[in-house]
Design a protein around this motif. Structure first.
Motif, PDB file in Angstrom:
ATOM      1  N   LYS A   7      43.263  35.557  43.027  1.00 11.87           N
ATOM      2  CA  LYS A   7      42.166  35.521  43.996  1.00 11.87           C
ATOM      3  C   LYS A   7      42.727  35.679  45.393  1.00 11.87           C
ATOM      4  O   LYS A   7      43.728  35.060  45.753  1.00 11.87           O
ATOM      5  CB  LYS A   7      41.413  34.187  43.882  1.00 11.87           C
ATOM      6  CG  LYS A   7      40.520  34.165  42.688  1.00 11.87           C
ATOM      7  CD  LYS A   7      39.486  33.058  42.764  1.00 11.87           C
ATOM      8  CE  LYS A   7      38.622  33.129  41.526  1.00 11.87           C
ATOM      9  NZ  LYS A   7      38.261  31.815  40.983  1.00 11.87           N
ATOM     10  N   LYS A   8      42.046  36.518  46.187  1.00 10.84           N
ATOM     11  CA  LYS A   8      42.490  36.777  47.547  1.00 10.84           C
ATOM     12  C   LYS A   8      41.260  36.656  48.429  1.00 10.84           C
ATOM     13  O   LYS A   8      40.181  37.107  48.030  1.00 10.84           O
ATOM     14  CB  LYS A   8      43.029  38.210  47.607  1.00 10.84           C
ATOM     15  CG  LYS A   8      44.112  38.422  48.595  1.00 10.84           C
ATOM     16  CD  LYS A   8      44.656  39.825  48.431  1.00 10.84           C
ATOM     17  CE  LYS A   8      45.691  40.097  49.489  1.00 10.84           C
ATOM     18  NZ  LYS A   8      46.277  41.414  49.331  1.00 10.84           N
ATOM     19  N   LYS A   9      41.416  36.053  49.604  1.00 11.77           N
ATOM     20  CA  LYS A   9      40.248  35.795  50.470  1.00 11.77           C
ATOM     21  C   LYS A   9      39.413  37.047  50.731  1.00 11.77           C
ATOM     22  O   LYS A   9      38.233  37.094  50.470  1.00 11.77           O
ATOM     23  CB  LYS A   9      40.738  35.232  51.805  1.00 11.77           C
ATOM     24  CG  LYS A   9      40.661  33.734  51.852  1.00 11.77           C
ATOM     25  CD  LYS A   9      40.806  33.228  53.279  1.00 11.77           C
ATOM     26  CE  LYS A   9      41.470  31.874  53.249  1.00 11.77           C
ATOM     27  NZ  LYS A   9      42.841  31.823  53.718  1.00 11.77           N
ATOM     28  N   GLU A  60      54.474  35.672  46.825  1.00 13.04           N
ATOM     29  CA  GLU A  60      54.344  34.251  46.479  1.00 13.04           C
ATOM     30  C   GLU A  60      55.122  33.965  45.205  1.00 13.04           C
ATOM     31  O   GLU A  60      55.661  34.880  44.576  1.00 13.04           O
ATOM     32  CB  GLU A  60      52.860  33.938  46.178  1.00 13.04           C
ATOM     33  CG  GLU A  60      52.116  33.082  47.166  1.00 13.04           C
ATOM     34  CD  GLU A  60      52.713  31.699  47.415  1.00 13.04           C
ATOM     35  OE1 GLU A  60      53.712  31.301  46.776  1.00 13.04           O
ATOM     36  OE2 GLU A  60      52.174  30.999  48.284  1.00 13.04           O
ATOM     37  N   LYS A  61      55.140  32.702  44.808  1.00 14.28           N
ATOM     38  CA  LYS A  61      55.621  32.333  43.476  1.00 14.28           C
ATOM     39  C   LYS A  61      54.395  32.228  42.567  1.00 14.28           C
ATOM     40  O   LYS A  61      53.313  31.819  43.002  1.00 14.28           O
ATOM     41  CB  LYS A  61      56.346  30.973  43.508  1.00 14.28           C
ATOM     42  CG  LYS A  61      57.751  31.017  44.092  1.00 14.28           C
ATOM     43  CD  LYS A  61      58.754  31.720  43.197  1.00 14.28           C
ATOM     44  CE  LYS A  61      59.276  30.824  42.102  1.00 14.28           C
ATOM     45  NZ  LYS A  61      60.576  31.024  41.602  1.00 14.28           N
ATOM     46  N   TYR A  62      54.564  32.586  41.322  1.00 17.13           N
ATOM     47  CA  TYR A  62      53.477  32.619  40.327  1.00 17.13           C
ATOM     48  C   TYR A  62      52.713  31.282  40.277  1.00 17.13           C
ATOM     49  O   TYR A  62      51.483  31.248  40.197  1.00 17.13           O
ATOM     50  CB  TYR A  62      54.104  32.946  38.972  1.00 17.13           C
ATOM     51  CG  TYR A  62      53.168  32.873  37.801  1.00 17.13           C
ATOM     52  CD1 TYR A  62      52.195  33.845  37.597  1.00 17.13           C
ATOM     53  CD2 TYR A  62      53.280  31.824  36.869  1.00 17.13           C
ATOM     54  CE1 TYR A  62      51.346  33.783  36.511  1.00 17.13           C
ATOM     55  CE2 TYR A  62      52.429  31.761  35.776  1.00 17.13           C
ATOM     56  CZ  TYR A  62      51.464  32.735  35.607  1.00 17.13           C
ATOM     57  OH  TYR A  62      50.620  32.669  34.527  1.00 17.13           O
ATOM     58  N   GLU A  63      53.453  30.169  40.327  1.00 16.32           N
ATOM     59  CA  GLU A  63      52.857  28.832  40.188  1.00 16.32           C
ATOM     60  C   GLU A  63      51.798  28.551  41.252  1.00 16.32           C
ATOM     61  O   GLU A  63      50.939  27.695  41.084  1.00 16.32           O
ATOM     62  CB  GLU A  63      53.919  27.720  40.294  1.00 16.32           C
ATOM     63  CG  GLU A  63      55.041  27.751  39.265  1.00 16.32           C
ATOM     64  CD  GLU A  63      56.044  28.871  39.472  1.00 16.32           C
ATOM     65  OE1 GLU A  63      56.356  29.542  38.486  1.00 16.32           O
ATOM     66  OE2 GLU A  63      56.493  29.106  40.619  1.00 16.32           O
ATOM     67  N   ASN A  64      51.882  29.260  42.395  1.00 17.57           N
ATOM     68  CA  ASN A  64      50.976  28.948  43.514  1.00 17.57           C
ATOM     69  C   ASN A  64      49.721  29.821  43.536  1.00 17.57           C
ATOM     70  O   ASN A  64      48.905  29.690  44.447  1.00 17.57           O
ATOM     71  CB  ASN A  64      51.716  29.134  44.844  1.00 17.57           C
ATOM     72  CG  ASN A  64      52.959  28.277  44.897  1.00 17.57           C
ATOM     73  OD1 ASN A  64      52.994  27.210  44.293  1.00 17.57           O
ATOM     74  ND2 ASN A  64      53.984  28.740  45.589  1.00 17.57           N
ATOM     75  N   MET A  65      49.578  30.699  42.556  1.00 12.92           N
ATOM     76  CA  MET A  65      48.454  31.627  42.607  1.00 12.92           C
ATOM     77  C   MET A  65      47.233  31.056  41.887  1.00 12.92           C
ATOM     78  O   MET A  65      47.369  30.339  40.909  1.00 12.92           O
ATOM     79  CB  MET A  65      48.795  32.967  41.922  1.00 12.92           C
ATOM     80  CG  MET A  65      50.135  33.545  42.217  1.00 12.92           C
ATOM     81  SD  MET A  65      50.443  33.772  43.950  1.00 12.92           S
ATOM     82  CE  MET A  65      49.583  35.249  44.332  1.00 12.92           C
ATOM     83  N   ILE A  66      46.054  31.440  42.377  1.00 12.87           N
ATOM     84  CA  ILE A  66      44.820  31.155  41.620  1.00 12.87           C
ATOM     85  C   ILE A  66      44.470  32.443  40.885  1.00 12.87           C
ATOM     86  O   ILE A  66      44.195  33.472  41.507  1.00 12.87           O
ATOM     87  CB  ILE A  66      43.674  30.709  42.549  1.00 12.87           C
ATOM     88  CG1 ILE A  66      44.107  29.422  43.263  1.00 12.87           C
ATOM     89  CG2 ILE A  66      42.391  30.490  41.752  1.00 12.87           C
ATOM     90  CD1 ILE A  66      43.110  28.928  44.274  1.00 12.87           C
ATOM     91  N   LEU A  67      44.532  32.370  39.570  1.00 13.31           N
ATOM     92  CA  LEU A  67      44.425  33.590  38.764  1.00 13.31           C
ATOM     93  C   LEU A  67      42.999  33.837  38.285  1.00 13.31           C
ATOM     94  O   LEU A  67      42.195  32.911  38.163  1.00 13.31           O
ATOM     95  CB  LEU A  67      45.347  33.481  37.541  1.00 13.31           C
ATOM     96  CG  LEU A  67      46.827  33.236  37.843  1.00 13.31           C
ATOM     97  CD1 LEU A  67      47.600  33.091  36.548  1.00 13.31           C
ATOM     98  CD2 LEU A  67      47.405  34.364  38.685  1.00 13.31           C
ATOM     99  N   THR A  68      42.727  35.116  37.997  1.00 15.95           N
ATOM    100  CA  THR A  68      41.470  35.489  37.327  1.00 15.95           C
ATOM    101  C   THR A  68      41.874  36.161  36.010  1.00 15.95           C
ATOM    102  O   THR A  68      43.067  36.240  35.702  1.00 15.95           O
ATOM    103  CB  THR A  68      40.649  36.481  38.176  1.00 15.95           C
ATOM    104  OG1 THR A  68      41.357  37.728  38.221  1.00 15.95           O
ATOM    105  CG2 THR A  68      40.439  35.982  39.596  1.00 15.95           C
ATOM    106  N   THR A  69      40.906  36.682  35.261  1.00 17.02           N
ATOM    107  CA  THR A  69      41.290  37.451  34.062  1.00 17.02           C
ATOM    108  C   THR A  69      42.226  38.576  34.521  1.00 17.02           C
ATOM    109  O   THR A  69      41.997  39.169  35.581  1.00 17.02           O
ATOM    110  CB  THR A  69      40.059  38.098  33.386  1.00 17.02           C
ATOM    111  OG1 THR A  69      39.295  38.763  34.387  1.00 17.02           O
ATOM    112  CG2 THR A  69      39.208  37.089  32.653  1.00 17.02           C
ATOM    113  N   GLY A 127      38.438  33.710  32.372  1.00 19.26           N
ATOM    114  CA  GLY A 127      39.880  33.775  32.586  1.00 19.26           C
ATOM    115  C   GLY A 127      40.459  32.392  32.861  1.00 19.26           C
ATOM    116  O   GLY A 127      39.783  31.370  32.660  1.00 19.26           O
ATOM    117  N   PRO A 128      41.696  32.344  33.361  1.00 19.46           N
ATOM    118  CA  PRO A 128      42.380  31.077  33.612  1.00 19.46           C
ATOM    119  C   PRO A 128      41.553  30.143  34.496  1.00 19.46           C
ATOM    120  O   PRO A 128      41.004  30.581  35.509  1.00 19.46           O
ATOM    121  CB  PRO A 128      43.654  31.507  34.351  1.00 19.46           C
ATOM    122  CG  PRO A 128      43.841  32.937  34.021  1.00 19.46           C
ATOM    123  CD  PRO A 128      42.502  33.512  33.725  1.00 19.46           C
TER     124      PRO A 128
END
Ligand code: DO4
Ligand code: MG
Length: 298
Positions: A7-9, A60-69, A127-128
């Motif tokens: 997700k991106k603003k 970024e690092k993967y752990e910090n992302m808010i993911l979608t499908t 999704g996640p």
């Protein structure tokens, strides 16, 4: 190498790749299929094109992302009774526990033609981090953690993802003709968190599938299996899906469940499901009970 969307603003989501060290690199394509098509246009493998972007600055690092499908799969199909564990579970629900009976599940497990059914559309698929729903007219519901194949319109396997084929064991057990109702409803399918590129996987049968279920912060189920327990070949499942069928780019084919919670287990509102596939990541979904409704005559 994995492909995600986060997700991106200023945009609905951003396509990106994740390297082995968990660094995320943006990709300048609107979606997974555009990226695959670009690699083909340039005469490169998807993995080779992906590697070029790792020379850029990671975002970024993967752990910090808010993911979608990781993609909007136009359709999700699913295979059934492809593992011994699934065959035994279906026999239990269809025979009220008379495990010596021979059923159509035994037949399909051994038959040349696999069971393949329609599972979901993009609108029904979450999704996640998104809620999967529990049907209001079932008292026996479980997640089905499955390896998902991301394929193109010709059936080529482009990547692997994790999928949850949410299922109502009581509805299917009552009558196999109820299968679509036992399998398809709003938010009954989840995929993600990433697509592991097929080019980056030496042997998909070595992938492992783990499912954990949490209730009130306690782990109430933990099970694991390996894709090498699959009765069939992945290509074999795809060939039956595409045979005389029209399949669209980015379709996901789930390959069947091999991890089944104990027969007395049913999901509750507020549970959290984790499905982990080695190399793909952990797909996490909270569970939401749908309110009881009367069937309405229109
Ligand atoms: O036969 C019904 C469905 C089986 C299934 O979904 C599975 O084996 O994963
Ligand atoms: Mg299934």
């Amino acid at each position: 190498m994995r492909i995600i969307r986060y997700k991106k603003k200023e945009a609905k989501h951003q396509l990106a790749l994740v390297n082995k060290e968990s660094f995320v690199f943006d990709l300048p394509y609107p979606d997974f299929m555009s990226f695959v098509n670009e690699a083909e246009k340039q005469g490169k493998t998807v993995l080779a094109l992906a590697k070029e972007f790792t020379a850029n600055e990671p975002v970024e690092k993967y752990e910090n992302m808010i993911l979608t499908t990781p993609l909007d799969a136009p359709e999700v199909w699913a295979s059934g009774v492809t593992y011994e564990k699934s065959r035994d579970a279906r026999n239990y629900e269809a025979t009220e526990g008379k495990l010596d009976a021979t059923t159509f599940y035994d037949k399909v497990y051994d038959a040349e033609r696999p069971e393949i059914f329609f599972k979901s559309t993009a609108a029904r698929t979450v999704g996640p981090g998104q809620e999967v729903y529990l049907r209001s007219d079932s008292n026996w519901q479980i997640p089905e953690p499955e390896l998902g194949l991301v394929i193109n319109k010709d059936g080529k396997i482009l990547g692997y993802t994790a999928g949850n084929d949410m299922s109502c064991r009581d509805i299917e057990g009552e009558n196999p003709l109820y299968l679509p109702q036992a399998k398809v409803w709003k938010n009954s399918c989840s995929i993600g968190p990433a697509i592991l590129l097929a080019d980056a996987v030496e042997d998909p049968y070595e992938l492992t599938i783990t499912c954990r279920i949490f209730r009130n912060n306690e782990k109430v189920f933990d099970g694991m299996a390996s894709v090498n327990q699959l009765k069939r070949k992945l290509d074999e499942l795809v060939s039956y899906l595409v045979l005389d069928n029209e399949i669209f780019d980015g379709t996901v084919l789930l390959t069947g469940t091999c991890v089944v919670p104990p027969n007395e287990f049913t999901l509750n509102d507020g549970d959290t499901i984790e499905i982990e596939i080695s190399g793909v990541g952990i797909l996490i979904n909270p569970v939401k009970q749908q309110a009881k409704k009367e069937t309405v005559l229109y």
